[in-house]
Design a protein around this motif. Sequence first.
Motif, PDB file in Angstrom:
ATOM      1  N   GLN A 191       0.834  -1.202   0.000  1.00 12.85           N
ATOM      2  CA  GLN A 191       0.000   0.000   0.000  1.00 12.85           C
ATOM      3  C   GLN A 191       0.870   1.254   0.000  1.00 12.85           C
ATOM      4  O   GLN A 191       0.514   2.264  -0.601  1.00 12.85           O
ATOM      5  CB  GLN A 191      -0.930   0.002   1.210  1.00 12.85           C
ATOM      6  N   GLU A 232      -4.878   3.653 -12.010  1.00 10.80           N
ATOM      7  CA  GLU A 232      -5.218   3.849 -10.592  1.00 10.80           C
ATOM      8  C   GLU A 232      -6.321   2.877 -10.178  1.00 10.80           C
ATOM      9  O   GLU A 232      -6.274   2.285  -9.097  1.00 10.80           O
ATOM     10  CB  GLU A 232      -5.656   5.297 -10.348  1.00 10.80           C
ATOM     11  N   LYS A 233      -7.281   2.692 -11.095  1.00 11.33           N
ATOM     12  CA  LYS A 233      -8.396   1.764 -10.806  1.00 11.33           C
ATOM     13  C   LYS A 233      -7.858   0.337 -10.672  1.00 11.33           C
ATOM     14  O   LYS A 233      -8.211  -0.404  -9.751  1.00 11.33           O
ATOM     15  CB  LYS A 233      -9.409   1.840 -11.946  1.00 11.33           C
ATOM     16  N   ASN A 283      -5.993  -0.124  -7.464  1.00 11.42           N
ATOM     17  CA  ASN A 283      -6.909  -0.269  -6.316  1.00 11.42           C
ATOM     18  C   ASN A 283      -7.531  -1.657  -6.269  1.00 11.42           C
ATOM     19  O   ASN A 283      -7.664  -2.257  -5.202  1.00 11.42           O
ATOM     20  CB  ASN A 283      -8.007   0.791  -6.369  1.00 11.42           C
ATOM     21  N   ARG A 317      -7.059  -4.456  -3.337  1.00 12.22           N
ATOM     22  CA  ARG A 317      -8.187  -5.135  -2.672  1.00 12.22           C
ATOM     23  C   ARG A 317      -7.979  -6.644  -2.706  1.00 12.22           C
ATOM     24  O   ARG A 317      -8.191  -7.357  -1.724  1.00 12.22           O
ATOM     25  CB  ARG A 317      -9.507  -4.767  -3.346  1.00 12.22           C
TER      26      ARG A 317
END
Lengths: 337, 378
Positions: free
Chosen positions: A80, A269-270, A273, A277
């Motif tokens: 992260q 970026e998507k 992410n 997850r």
Amino acid sequence: MHLEEPETIGRGMQLYSIKAKLFLTFLLAVLVIIVGGMVSIFFFSQVLTSTEGFVNTTLPKISRANELDITARDIRVGTQKLIHADSRDELYSSFTQVDELLDRLEMLTAKVSQEGGEANILVLNRTSQTIRSQSLLVFQMATHLISLQQEIKNLANETRGVLTSLSLGLLEMDPERGAISKDYYLTYNGLQRQAMDVLSLLDECSEIDTREEIEELARLFAEKAEQLRFLSLQLGELTGRTMSNQVLESGLERMEKTFPLRRQQLMLEKTINNSLRGLELSSRELSQVSSDHARRIFAIFQNNAGKVIENEKKTVSLIVTAMIASSGGLFFSFGWL
Amino acid sequence: MLRQIVMNRQGRLTIAVLVMEFLFFSVGGQAKEECLQLARKVSSQLTKPVIEWNGPLDGPAAQAGKTVVYIAEDLRNGGILAVGEGIRQAVRVIGWQVHFFDIGTKDEKRAEVFAKALAMKPDGIILGGGDAISNKDFLVPFQERGIPVVSWHAAPFPGPVAGTPVAVNITSNSLEVARAAAHYVLAEAKDKAGIVIFTDSRFAIARKKSDAMAEIIRACKECTLLSVEDVSLAETSSRMPQVTRELLERFGTRWTHSLGINDLYFDHSVATLIMMGHLPTGPPFNISAGDGSSSAFLRISNNSYQKATVPEPLLFHGWQLIDELNRLFAGEGPSGYVIPPHIVTVDNIEQSITKEYLYDPNNGYRDIYRCIWKNRKP
């Protein structure tokens, strides 16, 4: 009167002589001590073996399982951090730490997997490998994201520079400095206004974060660009200067390149992410597997230790009984003496 | 078995493609257009989603109450691991028990693991990834006790492994897989492709795969085989960054495509490509002919530094291994079935892979095997 020959036991000792009785009593005592001692040694050695097993085998296994859990969590945290790096150097430095953790994860997984027995080794290896793949992917995408962000920033600065110099160039032809026509005045003001609008769009472009907003901005920009080109041509005809057209075109080209890059940036970026997850889920799964593994090891140890404790209790009872019996025997022997 | 393949459309098209390939290579190097036509045909056929079953439709019913042991050469290998998952799924359906062991490629553990497996007195043994010939001495005691042995990737080609107790080795035809990858490169490149092949000369099958790829590339006059790089799979993490940098400096933009005998090469070359400013969607385009690792599928699905892979159907192979053991338990011979290769790209990946990023043909094989084992018509 005929006297019976007394019975003898060894070296001419008479069976019922005091010496014989003492000898037998002593022998009995020694036997009791030896048997009691051997029984104690046997069961105490079991305790020793059990303790050794716990220290040399069970504890390391539990420790490894816990270490696996901690390493998986550290990787999650480390990965992260990757996306918050501002430069490539910072990113590579962060990833070096993650890479070390990934190697450690692989080493621990292999050790636990090869121990076999209690662990669900398929799920363990699968989650471990998924964590590695996802971390590597996040790193790759984060690196690319930094490059993209830098490229977009450079393009924005260049575009700003070009449009600003265009505005300054126009100022040199300030209508108040010389005799001018109404057409020139209108065209000049129009150009200034459109250039300022495009600069606003440029600022907005760096702040929006949805694809729909980018498409809307791209559409607005296309309209402004069209108007700018038209006005620039007109001004060129009015003043006889074509320099502003070339300058304008280079600025507009740079701005046009920004939109596909911003789309790429959003997509990256998507994806990052989503990967983070996924990494979170895999890490939790690995935590679960390693916790279950540690619990199972401990349960087996508890079970074995319980059996040893039971045996110990029996031993103690046996020893106490033997001691009482031997004490009774000794008292009897003394009485017999 | 052959009749089933011929009756099935996918099987007929695969045979046609293989015949064309044979003619192509037997006649000799062909003109550019013919070369591209063949490549496009093969590529188009093998990128179609696998939805039809061309395997066995009958076999013995499930033999009850069996216990099998899966001895994995190294569960760090994603292929060996995924086959284990397939075996686990299959034994739940067939009603058997399975125990897993991991040798971890440690020779000092090998004897211990095989001894433990033998002590369990299993009904069958599955060797996962270990070489049949070098493990022969450990397998003979099982054979002597009448315990059948099957394997995954224990030899380069499917079928029984001569001179060893392995009755059936499950693997795709490695040369077909290699050719599929090479044809895909030619079809995508259209022309003027500069290709680098990555291989590992320690393994005979890896050399055969890279030779097959090179043969196809050389047969097309407009394509250039720039280099064949021999990089050990055990050293990819340490060597690939340097090798990639050197290739980029040497060939520059001439290097348009990479062919690897395993996905691992691209795990460790991507960082260098990024650092040297290559876009995820840009050249060199990476294509592999390996097991189909989850990292490869992640890259392909994100259109990021890999274009395609020709993966092994690992979960399916797990199911097939259980079926082959069942046939042996029932005293029957092996099915002889070898699934044809499939090329996974960004366009078909969603239909081809599971959420755990494993290639899984969508041809209903689980239902087919379920019916066979329950003695029902599929």
